[in-house]
Design a protein around this motif. Structure first.
Motif, mmCIF file in Angstrom:
data_model
loop_
_atom_site.group_PDB
_atom_site.id
_atom_site.type_symbol
_atom_site.label_atom_id
_atom_site.label_comp_id
_atom_site.label_asym_id
_atom_site.label_seq_id
_atom_site.Cartn_x
_atom_site.Cartn_y
_atom_site.Cartn_z
ATOM 1 N N MET A 138 0.818 -1.183 0.000
ATOM 2 C CA MET A 138 0.000 0.000 0.000
ATOM 3 C C MET A 138 0.870 1.259 0.000
ATOM 4 O O MET A 138 0.488 2.256 -0.599
ATOM 5 C CB MET A 138 -0.941 0.011 1.204
ATOM 6 C CG MET A 138 -1.889 1.172 1.114
ATOM 7 S SD MET A 138 -3.084 1.373 2.408
ATOM 8 C CE MET A 138 -4.238 0.100 2.174
ATOM 9 N N ALA A 139 2.024 1.204 0.651
ATOM 10 C CA ALA A 139 2.912 2.368 0.670
ATOM 11 C C ALA A 139 3.432 2.675 -0.728
ATOM 12 O O ALA A 139 3.612 3.845 -1.079
ATOM 13 C CB ALA A 139 4.067 2.123 1.632
ATOM 14 N N ASP A 140 3.653 1.627 -1.518
ATOM 15 C CA ASP A 140 4.111 1.837 -2.896
ATOM 16 C C ASP A 140 3.043 2.538 -3.722
ATOM 17 O O ASP A 140 3.353 3.429 -4.525
ATOM 18 C CB ASP A 140 4.466 0.504 -3.548
ATOM 19 C CG ASP A 140 5.655 -0.176 -2.877
ATOM 20 O OD1 ASP A 140 6.471 0.538 -2.262
ATOM 21 O OD2 ASP A 140 5.742 -1.413 -2.963
ATOM 22 N N ARG A 141 1.798 2.139 -3.520
ATOM 23 C CA ARG A 141 0.702 2.774 -4.258
ATOM 24 C C ARG A 141 0.527 4.224 -3.842
ATOM 25 O O ARG A 141 0.253 5.089 -4.674
ATOM 26 C CB ARG A 141 -0.595 1.997 -4.047
ATOM 27 C CG ARG A 141 -0.547 0.635 -4.738
ATOM 28 C CD ARG A 141 -1.702 -0.254 -4.440
ATOM 29 N NE ARG A 141 -2.984 0.393 -4.649
ATOM 30 C CZ ARG A 141 -4.132 -0.119 -4.229
ATOM 31 N NH1 ARG A 141 -4.144 -1.265 -3.605
ATOM 32 N NH2 ARG A 141 -5.259 0.512 -4.445
ATOM 33 N N ALA A 142 0.688 4.507 -2.549
ATOM 34 C CA ALA A 142 0.576 5.882 -2.064
ATOM 35 C C ALA A 142 1.699 6.739 -2.630
ATOM 36 O O ALA A 142 1.467 7.875 -3.065
ATOM 37 C CB ALA A 142 0.595 5.911 -0.539
ATOM 38 N N ALA A 143 2.913 6.207 -2.642
ATOM 39 C CA ALA A 143 4.045 6.958 -3.196
ATOM 40 C C ALA A 143 3.842 7.228 -4.685
ATOM 41 O O ALA A 143 4.124 8.336 -5.165
ATOM 42 C CB ALA A 143 5.336 6.190 -2.964
ATOM 43 N N ALA A 144 3.353 6.234 -5.416
ATOM 44 C CA ALA A 144 3.097 6.428 -6.847
ATOM 45 C C ALA A 144 2.007 7.471 -7.075
ATOM 46 O O ALA A 144 2.091 8.279 -7.999
ATOM 47 C CB ALA A 144 2.704 5.102 -7.490
#
Length: 62
Positions: A1-7
């Motif tokens: 989920m952190a990767d999606r937020a960063a993207a």
């Protein structure tokens, strides 16, 4: 989920208002600021950050 937020954040930074997540984020920030202005416990910057975080979480959790 952190990767999606960063993207999502990077996409908003690159595309600005053309990104589909920018307007919901700004709306969340405005709602947070109004809530902070009404509640004596919160300051407006805390409300803005909280509103932005909630709007981002709502967008990323899908």
């Amino acid at each position: 989920m952190a990767d999606r937020a960063a993207a999502e954040i990077k996409g908003m930074a690159k595309q600005g208002m053309a990104h589909p997540g920018t307007k919901p984020m700004l709306t969340g920030m405005a709602i947070g600021a109004v809530a902070a202005a009404v509640l004596p416990v919160l300051t407006i910057p805390v409300g803005v950050v909280g509103g932005a975080a909630i709007a981002l979480w709502q967008r990323v959790k899908r």
